[in-house]
Write a protein that holds these residues in place. Sequence first.
Motif, mmCIF file in Angstrom:
data_model
loop_
_atom_site.group_PDB
_atom_site.id
_atom_site.type_symbol
_atom_site.label_atom_id
_atom_site.label_comp_id
_atom_site.label_asym_id
_atom_site.label_seq_id
_atom_site.Cartn_x
_atom_site.Cartn_y
_atom_site.Cartn_z
ATOM 1 N N GLU A 262 0.841 -1.192 0.000
ATOM 2 C CA GLU A 262 0.000 0.000 0.000
ATOM 3 C C GLU A 262 0.876 1.243 0.000
ATOM 4 O O GLU A 262 1.979 1.250 0.552
ATOM 5 C CB GLU A 262 -0.899 0.029 1.238
ATOM 6 N N THR A 263 0.381 2.274 -0.623
ATOM 7 C CA THR A 263 1.040 3.579 -0.545
ATOM 8 C C THR A 263 -0.040 4.651 -0.528
ATOM 9 O O THR A 263 -1.119 4.476 -1.114
ATOM 10 C CB THR A 263 1.999 3.806 -1.729
ATOM 11 N N LYS A 264 0.257 5.747 0.167
ATOM 12 C CA LYS A 264 -0.664 6.876 0.202
ATOM 13 C C LYS A 264 0.134 8.162 0.258
ATOM 14 O O LYS A 264 1.091 8.274 1.030
ATOM 15 C CB LYS A 264 -1.607 6.782 1.409
ATOM 16 N N PHE A 265 -0.257 9.133 -0.573
ATOM 17 C CA PHE A 265 0.344 10.457 -0.571
ATOM 18 C C PHE A 265 -0.745 11.492 -0.344
ATOM 19 O O PHE A 265 -1.861 11.367 -0.861
ATOM 20 C CB PHE A 265 1.075 10.733 -1.886
ATOM 21 N N VAL A 266 -0.413 12.512 0.427
ATOM 22 C CA VAL A 266 -1.367 13.565 0.776
ATOM 23 C C VAL A 266 -0.669 14.913 0.673
ATOM 24 O O VAL A 266 0.497 15.051 1.049
ATOM 25 C CB VAL A 266 -1.919 13.370 2.206
ATOM 26 N N ASN A 267 -1.392 15.899 0.163
ATOM 27 C CA ASN A 267 -0.936 17.290 0.232
ATOM 28 C C ASN A 267 -2.151 18.146 0.590
ATOM 29 O O ASN A 267 -3.219 17.989 0.000
ATOM 30 C CB ASN A 267 -0.343 17.755 -1.097
ATOM 31 N N ASP A 268 -2.013 18.997 1.599
ATOM 32 C CA ASP A 268 -3.098 19.906 1.957
ATOM 33 C C ASP A 268 -2.546 21.310 2.133
ATOM 34 O O ASP A 268 -1.371 21.514 2.460
ATOM 35 C CB ASP A 268 -3.851 19.426 3.212
ATOM 36 N N TRP A 269 -3.398 22.280 1.908
ATOM 37 C CA TRP A 269 -2.973 23.661 1.957
ATOM 38 C C TRP A 269 -4.186 24.546 2.170
ATOM 39 O O TRP A 269 -5.332 24.131 1.964
ATOM 40 C CB TRP A 269 -2.247 24.050 0.661
ATOM 41 N N GLY A 270 -3.933 25.770 2.576
ATOM 42 C CA GLY A 270 -5.001 26.751 2.714
ATOM 43 C C GLY A 270 -6.048 26.306 3.708
ATOM 44 O O GLY A 270 -5.777 25.598 4.671
ATOM 45 N N ASN A 271 -7.279 26.691 3.447
ATOM 46 C CA ASN A 271 -8.390 26.421 4.350
ATOM 47 C C ASN A 271 -9.101 25.126 3.964
ATOM 48 O O ASN A 271 -10.198 25.126 3.417
ATOM 49 C CB ASN A 271 -9.376 27.596 4.319
ATOM 50 N N GLY A 272 -8.445 23.993 4.214
ATOM 51 C CA GLY A 272 -9.085 22.705 3.987
ATOM 52 C C GLY A 272 -8.931 22.116 2.607
ATOM 53 O O GLY A 272 -9.524 21.079 2.316
ATOM 54 N N ASN A 273 -8.126 22.739 1.729
ATOM 55 C CA ASN A 273 -7.874 22.137 0.425
ATOM 56 C C ASN A 273 -6.983 20.910 0.602
ATOM 57 O O ASN A 273 -6.018 20.943 1.373
ATOM 58 C CB ASN A 273 -7.199 23.137 -0.507
ATOM 59 N N ARG A 274 -7.278 19.866 -0.135
ATOM 60 C CA ARG A 274 -6.562 18.623 0.095
ATOM 61 C C ARG A 274 -6.641 17.742 -1.145
ATOM 62 O O ARG A 274 -7.703 17.613 -1.777
ATOM 63 C CB ARG A 274 -7.181 17.892 1.281
ATOM 64 N N ILE A 275 -5.537 17.124 -1.487
ATOM 65 C CA ILE A 275 -5.511 16.103 -2.525
ATOM 66 C C ILE A 275 -4.761 14.897 -1.977
ATOM 67 O O ILE A 275 -3.831 15.025 -1.171
ATOM 68 C CB ILE A 275 -4.846 16.612 -3.823
ATOM 69 N N SER A 276 -5.185 13.733 -2.390
ATOM 70 C CA SER A 276 -4.540 12.521 -1.903
ATOM 71 C C SER A 276 -4.566 11.461 -2.988
ATOM 72 O O SER A 276 -5.353 11.535 -3.940
ATOM 73 C CB SER A 276 -5.231 11.995 -0.640
ATOM 74 N N LEU A 277 -3.705 10.490 -2.836
ATOM 75 C CA LEU A 277 -3.633 9.374 -3.770
ATOM 76 C C LEU A 277 -3.270 8.123 -2.986
ATOM 77 O O LEU A 277 -2.246 8.087 -2.301
ATOM 78 C CB LEU A 277 -2.585 9.637 -4.858
ATOM 79 N N ALA A 278 -4.125 7.111 -3.075
ATOM 80 C CA ALA A 278 -3.879 5.836 -2.405
ATOM 81 C C ALA A 278 -3.851 4.729 -3.447
ATOM 82 O O ALA A 278 -4.689 4.689 -4.352
ATOM 83 C CB ALA A 278 -4.950 5.549 -1.362
ATOM 84 N N ILE A 279 -2.866 3.841 -3.333
ATOM 85 C CA ILE A 279 -2.744 2.689 -4.229
ATOM 86 C C ILE A 279 -2.563 1.453 -3.366
ATOM 87 O O ILE A 279 -1.701 1.421 -2.487
ATOM 88 C CB ILE A 279 -1.561 2.845 -5.206
ATOM 89 N N ILE A 280 -3.363 0.441 -3.629
ATOM 90 C CA ILE A 280 -3.311 -0.804 -2.877
ATOM 91 C C ILE A 280 -3.122 -1.951 -3.860
ATOM 92 O O ILE A 280 -3.854 -2.059 -4.855
ATOM 93 C CB ILE A 280 -4.600 -1.032 -2.058
ATOM 94 N N GLY A 281 -2.146 -2.802 -3.589
ATOM 95 C CA GLY A 281 -1.909 -3.983 -4.411
ATOM 96 C C GLY A 281 -1.976 -5.237 -3.555
ATOM 97 O O GLY A 281 -1.487 -5.244 -2.415
ATOM 98 N N ASN A 282 -2.568 -6.293 -4.088
ATOM 99 C CA ASN A 282 -2.755 -7.508 -3.298
ATOM 100 C C ASN A 282 -2.587 -8.729 -4.194
ATOM 101 O O ASN A 282 -3.087 -8.762 -5.320
ATOM 102 C CB ASN A 282 -4.158 -7.523 -2.674
ATOM 103 N N ARG A 283 -1.871 -9.728 -3.679
ATOM 104 C CA ARG A 283 -1.709 -10.987 -4.412
ATOM 105 C C ARG A 283 -1.957 -12.141 -3.447
ATOM 106 O O ARG A 283 -1.255 -12.269 -2.441
ATOM 107 C CB ARG A 283 -0.314 -11.091 -5.024
ATOM 108 N N LEU A 284 -2.952 -12.956 -3.747
ATOM 109 C CA LEU A 284 -3.300 -14.103 -2.910
ATOM 110 C C LEU A 284 -2.873 -15.391 -3.586
ATOM 111 O O LEU A 284 -3.015 -15.546 -4.804
ATOM 112 C CB LEU A 284 -4.808 -14.155 -2.673
ATOM 113 N N TYR A 285 -2.349 -16.296 -2.780
ATOM 114 C CA TYR A 285 -2.034 -17.647 -3.229
ATOM 115 C C TYR A 285 -2.771 -18.591 -2.273
ATOM 116 O O TYR A 285 -2.150 -19.253 -1.436
ATOM 117 C CB TYR A 285 -0.535 -17.904 -3.191
ATOM 118 N N ASN A 286 -4.053 -18.646 -2.394
ATOM 119 C CA ASN A 286 -4.876 -19.363 -1.424
ATOM 120 C C ASN A 286 -5.496 -20.624 -2.008
ATOM 121 O O ASN A 286 -5.498 -20.836 -3.224
ATOM 122 C CB ASN A 286 -5.997 -18.462 -0.909
ATOM 123 N N TYR A 287 -6.041 -21.430 -1.106
ATOM 124 C CA TYR A 287 -6.821 -22.598 -1.485
ATOM 125 C C TYR A 287 -8.255 -22.393 -1.022
ATOM 126 O O TYR A 287 -8.506 -21.785 0.017
ATOM 127 C CB TYR A 287 -6.240 -23.870 -0.867
#
Length: 824
Positions: A262-287
């Motif tokens: 997982e990764t997440k980036f955030v930038n906020d500024w001013g009066n509540g302005n905000r941008i973010s980016l989240a990326i999640i990767g998953n690999r299962l080897y299940n039965y």
Amino acid sequence: MRLTRLLSTSALIALGTLPAFAAPTSSTDAKKPAAKAETQIMAPSMMGNTSPTDYHEEHVTVHAQHRYFDGVTRNAVGGGLMTKQDSAKSVSAVSRDFISKQVPGSDPMQLISLLPGANVTATDAMGLTGSSMSLRGMDQTQVGFTLEGFPINDIGNYAVYSQEIADPENLRTVSMAQGSADLDSPHLSSTGGVVDMYMVDPAMKKGGSFDVSYGSYNATRGFLRLDTGKIGNTNLRGYFSGSYASEDRFNTDYTNRKLHAETKFVNDWGNGNRISLAIIGNRLYNYLTRNVSMASWNQYGLGVKNASDPKGLPNTQWDSNFNPSASDGGASYYKLHQNPFTNIYTSAPSTFHLSDHLTLTETPYFWYGEGNGGSAYNTNLSKMQWGKQSLTASLNGKSSSGLLYNPSTSTTYRPGNVAKLTLTTGANRLMVGYWFEYSKQLQTSPYTGIGADGNPWNVWAAGPNAVLSNGQTYQYRSTLTQTRVHTMFIGDTLSLLNNKLTIDAGFKYAIVMRSGHNFLPDTSTGPYINKSWQQPLPTAAIRYQLDAENQFFISAATNFRMPTNAALYDAGNYNTTTNSYSTRANVNQNTEISISEEAGYRYTGHTIMGSVTYFHYNFTNRLFNQTQCLDAQCNNFYTTSLNGGGQTTNGVDAEIGTRPIFYHLRPYASFEYLDSRLGSNLAGTSTKGGFDYLPTKGKVAPEAPHYQAAFNLDYDDGHLFGGYNVKYVSKQYSTFMNDQSIRGYVLMNANIGYRFADVGFLKAPNVRVNFSNLTDHAYLGFVKGIQGNANTTTGINGRTIKGSTPTYSIAAPFSAIASVSAGF
């Protein structure tokens, strides 16, 4: 939408370039005094607040003097099982104080299992095989799940694979609205409520954390997170994390594995302005985990591991688990029942204050998934049915009978965006928004070979495949579904009497279009299917804040659930006697509708928080799958999706928790009474002599226990910490006729640990042990295959209706898992 796209694009470009104007307090900074001990009465959340930028830490009253690296404050209500809520409907949530002390790798369903209304069963302690859940009697396919504002439910059948979602170390809170979705919730399947998951923000300072775990069934897990801190002279910061986990399945030779990042980036500024980016990767080897019938459970219990077991049962009599032996197991060999899956999720929830009164919120997202569930069948390649044609087939140059591997594979591409504008003018807030999504889901099921060692040639069935004499790859399912979602919503909130009285009204209009292509021949609907649904969804609510501690609310909402994409297609084996496939399409189905009403009271004191809610539901067009017999002996039959008619539900939810009252103890308790009744006689199986209905009107709905109760006791003095919880779930029916059920059960879990003072660069290193299912109680925890009737029954019109066999999941046995963790 052109302006919206430009703003969205500009925001993402600005992620690393905007200067910092105001640095918010880091949630990971320890030993900083809290800014406030109490909060004033303020305007409550609107009916559309699913976006992560709508959910702020300030919604929770914090009394803690500092916060540890793992988010523990030692002062959260009920040990982190309650947070301050202000919505005019029932909402419960867990926070870091609870999440950080649970079994490493716990999935989100396990984390909310003590909350009122949540009926959760896990099949392993570490969450590698996923959990099963119902909420107020509605199963997880009727509950909408979001992570960082984007939908997690499968776009085709609305299933939730909880083991694939997120590492618990990166979850800030898991919030559950038992009654209804928000206006901006991006769901096609939320008749039974929603679960919203929000990730922690990156820290303002460089650092990170780790934990390593080992325990029962060779359970092994490692987690590492690295925080960048603020990058340059901006508020831009991010983190990268990864985990690896493996665990043996009890009483089997299976080893399930999971690789997650997982990764997440955030930038906020001013009066509540905000941008973010989240990326999640998953690999299962299940039965795959076998679901069992009541008869097999009564005979075999947890099953036997090998032929030398003291019970003396040969491998061919295995029933509770797939066989470990390739030579003896045949089609039941466990390596022929694999469940590999790859997921990549990305979301960019952002907020822009366009003026003092106007705010734009956007949540663009992309969802990719590919995986399958394996099985094997004895197949005669010299005589294959391709629709009405009888053909031969060859596999790698051979054309004979034998065991073939046949997984069911899905590949999904799912981009979308939720955009909304909020205008605040004095005591009034007006919100308008639009959710758009365009998904493609390819579902196939080709056949491939099995090696001499019993393993499939290719677990993805990528080839070589069985090819018919006409050049077609033989499959029992081959479809492409394209789903377009256009949903407009508008909500208005009026705050009166100094924000004490709040009146909400909202309206959502959903337009869903599905285009299907069935690549199998001679289907009842033809190769192309186009279907659209339009659904208006009004909501209304009133909240009255008597004073800073006492609040009353009443709400009414309409929610819907689309028919699954499987309802569009014929699939399976073609029967030349009936000239039809074993699974039949039912294209002309209406959406499932729930109309819910709630009336509740909340108390939010300095030391104690509590709530009690009465709820009522009316369901119409409840959708479910049923086997239909075509003769008295049921030698010929098919499965199809049916309209289950109406259902009425009444009940009461309650919860109460405290901050530390004495000796650092923080108790929490929850309770639910549920009475869910069927309002219709359901269609039974066709029998010789005509069609009939099961006398189900007035029966209790399956997966709807009358009573649930939970208690948790948390202790934390800064060094020594521990917890104990117990959950009771009453009897659950597995058929609409109430002629088979699983008994009620009591489940107990505990944890104990010690937190050391900082050592060098390590922050608050700690050790802990988690104990699951303390009494090692073997029980069936959840109904997985609901049926109309288990026993042969006489229908309304006097005809005999043959019973079908319900199936169940086996709950996880006792386990102990030890962990070491620290920040840096």
